[in-house]
Design an enzyme around this catalytic site. Structure first.
Site, short mmCIF file in Angstrom:
data_model
loop_
_atom_site.label_atom_id
_atom_site.label_comp_id
_atom_site.label_asym_id
_atom_site.label_seq_id
_atom_site.Cartn_x
_atom_site.Cartn_y
_atom_site.Cartn_z
N GLY A 1 -7.13 5.47 -6.71
CA GLY A 1 -7.65 5.28 -7.87
C GLY A 1 -7.30 4.06 -9.20
N HIS A 32 -9.02 -3.76 -6.06
CA HIS A 32 -9.44 -2.79 -4.81
C HIS A 32 -11.39 -2.62 -3.89
CE1 HIS A 32 -6.50 0.47 -7.24
NE2 HIS A 32 -6.37 0.54 -6.38
N GLN A 48 5.16 10.67 -4.05
CA GLN A 48 5.31 9.55 -3.28
C GLN A 48 5.73 8.86 -5.32
OE1 GLN A 48 1.77 8.23 -2.17
NE2 GLN A 48 2.17 6.29 -3.90
N GLU A 73 -2.40 -6.40 0.39
CA GLU A 73 -1.21 -7.34 0.73
C GLU A 73 -0.12 -7.22 -0.69
OE1 GLU A 73 -1.90 -10.94 2.11
OE2 GLU A 73 -2.08 -10.69 4.39
N SER A 95 -3.28 -0.68 -10.84
CA SER A 95 -4.15 0.30 -12.04
C SER A 95 -2.91 0.42 -13.15
CB SER A 95 -3.70 1.00 -11.13
OG SER A 95 -4.80 1.42 -9.60
N ARG A 96 -1.57 -0.44 -12.91
CA ARG A 96 -0.30 -0.25 -13.98
C ARG A 96 -0.57 -1.43 -14.95
NH1 ARG A 96 3.15 2.58 -9.14
NH2 ARG A 96 3.26 4.43 -9.90
#
Ligand code: PAF
Length: 514
Positions: A29, A35, A60, A150, A188-189
């Site tokens: 998400g 994405h 994870q 990748e 996302s981070r």
């Protein structure tokens, strides 16, 4: 666009969707254009349906990691996935995905050698968690193809191996990393970064890129000092370095010297964010070697493959045919090396690409493109190509052409004698009867007389024998070549298989292709 919250809804959607391949993009998400590019790639086949999953997988995350605060924004994700063209979004809860609880769950453990390096070493258990959830999702979704970025290269390598080792009937497709205009890889981070941190973070792609540029056209690069220098540059830019490592992109085993395409990867802490990025080091552009017996479809496949990946097509078979034509037109005995050798002294053999992409061949100023395909040349090319002097002269010329790389060469000793360090070696073959059938078709199409099938088969078997038993550069499959048997496969299917094999070794970052 459908939102599926349970396994039952997922199953119902699977049954109700139109036919065509099912393409799957698993995510955690907080979707962003990176994405979306995976969804675009997954939807590039108009017959496919694309399912995206959004699941922040507790397995994870380590105990001190960001599971709790990982961004969760399902409404925005729905819009983002729909805009990119997904048909459905599967967003199960933890209880829905792991109904028996996490304790009782069967877990997968990727190969130790792939986990001992890079992020695996710093995040114990992380890839076990990734492998477990992806296997679980694959079991539920049962897609035809799995699309992964990748950007998370180690994850991609581990998941490819998982699919291979478990024999799962799914194709794994790696997609290029998307970057912000200032070079930062999309993640996302990145959302955790302050504007000052965001600025600092750009040092990561910048110094990686500079390291890669410094390696081009250089030999003998010691990777230990290169990693240390990079780490100090990153520290000086205000980032806290977790690791900087140079490894083989496929086996992920550490490399000390730049002996081939090498993954240079780094992880840093920038404020609250842990960022990863990588580049590929190479002293020349990639080379693909395609060997195999006569009539296996090498020329057609190689030409199209070269075009697809924007590689130069080096048709070494045409070079041997051109010399054979010259021998025949000079009136010397093709079987006598002593008579052939003088012709090589001032040989001017040129391969060029004409408008429209077709290849022209000229020898000593004569355009012999069509002439070298005649049955007379075909009948004698093995004899001429078996002379040591011919092999030496042409191998030298081919190696000079390959110095900068960026080419696909086709022949019968490319992976063994000409480019033993090619990034990808293919041994393209087909049964004798299949090759005879194709040869008959080709001769008929070009207006030549078509011999009896049995004669054609005998000719092909004889040529295989000659090629593989000759003393000089016999036809042999390089140990590290991948055998592709083309019986029953369309040309398009073979090319697609080769592109996938290429992409497993040479990522988009190292060679974007066409
Ligand atoms: O790359 C990710 O977002 C995750 O690791 C994945 C593959 C969705 C598994 O949770």
């Amino acid at each position: 666009m459908e939102l599926l919250r349970s396994r039952a809804e997922l199953e119902a959607w699977r049954r109700s969707r139109a036919g065509g391949p099912l393409h799957f993009v698993p995510t955690m998400g907080a979707l962003h254009p990176g994405h979306q590019s995976l969804v675009h790639a997954a939807g590039s086949d108009p017959a496919s349906s694309v399912l995206v999953s959004v699941f922040v997988n507790p397995l994870q995350f380590g105990p001190q990691e960001d599971f709790e605060r990982y961004p969760r924004c399902l409404d925005a994700d729905l819009t983002c996935a729909a805009q990119a063209g997904a048909q459905a979004l599967f967003a199960p809860s933890v209880a829905e995905l792991y109904p028996e609880g996490e304790q009782e769950l069967t877990r997968l453990m990727p190969a130790e050698s792939l986990q001992q390096v890079l992020c695996g070493r710093r995040r114990p258990g992380h890839f076990n968690g990734v492998a477990t959830v992806v296997a679980r999702l694959l079991g539920l979704v049962r897609p035809d193809a799995l699309f992964l970025g990748e950007k998370d290269w180690q994850q991609l390598v581990i998941l490819r191996r998982l699919v291979e080792d478990l024999g799962l009937p799914v194709q794994v497709v790696g997609c290029p990393t998307l970057r912000e205009p200032d070079g930062l890889a999309m993640s996302s981070r990145n959302r955790y970064l302050s504007s000052e941190g965001r600025q600092r973070a750009t040092a990561l792609p910048l110094h990686l890129r500079q390291a890669a540029e410094a390696c081009l056209q250089r030999r003998e690069i010691n990777l230990g000092p290169l990693c240390q220098d990079l780490a100090s540059q990153l520290e000086q830019a205000g980032l806290v370095v977790d690791y900087v490592e140079a490894v083989c992109p496929q086996s992920l085993q550490p490399r000390r010297q730049l002996t081939g395409l090498t993954l240079l990867a780094a992880a840093v802490h920038c404020g609250p964010s842990r960022l990863i990025d990588h580049t590929f080091l190479m002293s020349r552009a990639p080379i693909v070697a395609i060997d195999g017996p006569a009539g296996a479809g090498k020329s057609t496949v190689t030409r199209a493959f070269a075009e697809r990946l924007a590689l130069i097509y080096l048709d070494t078979g045409a070079m041997y045919r051109a010399v054979t034509w010259l021998v025949q037109h000079s009136g010397v005995d093709a079987r006598e090396a002593a008579q052939v050798a003088p012709l090589l002294e001032n040989l001017d053999l040129q391969l060029s690409t004409a408008a429209g992409g077709s290849q022209r061949v000229s020898v000593n100023g004569h355009d012999v493109t069509e002439a070298i395909r005649s049955p007379e040349v075909t009948a004698q090319v093995s004899v001429v190509a078996a002379h040591g002097c011919v092999r030496e002269a042409l191998t030298r010329q081919q190696q000079a052409m390959g110095q900068r790389g960026g080419l696909v060469a086709e022949g019968r000793d490319i992976g063994t004698a000409v480019f033993p360090d090619a990034e990808l070696k293919i041994f393209l073959t087909a049964t004798v009867s299949e090759r005879a059938r194709r040869r008959a078709l080709d001769l008929a199409q070009r207006g030549f007389e078509v011999p009896e099938m049995a004669d054609l088969e005998a000719q092909i078997a004889e040529r295989d024998h000659l090629d593989s038993t000759r003393e000089v550069a016999p036809l042999t499959q390089a140990e590290d070549a991948i055998e592709v048997i083309t019986d029953g496969l369309s040309i398009e299917a073979v090319i697609e298989q080769l592109v996938q094999l290429f992409r497993q070794r040479v990522p988009h970052d190292a060679w974007p292709g066409g």
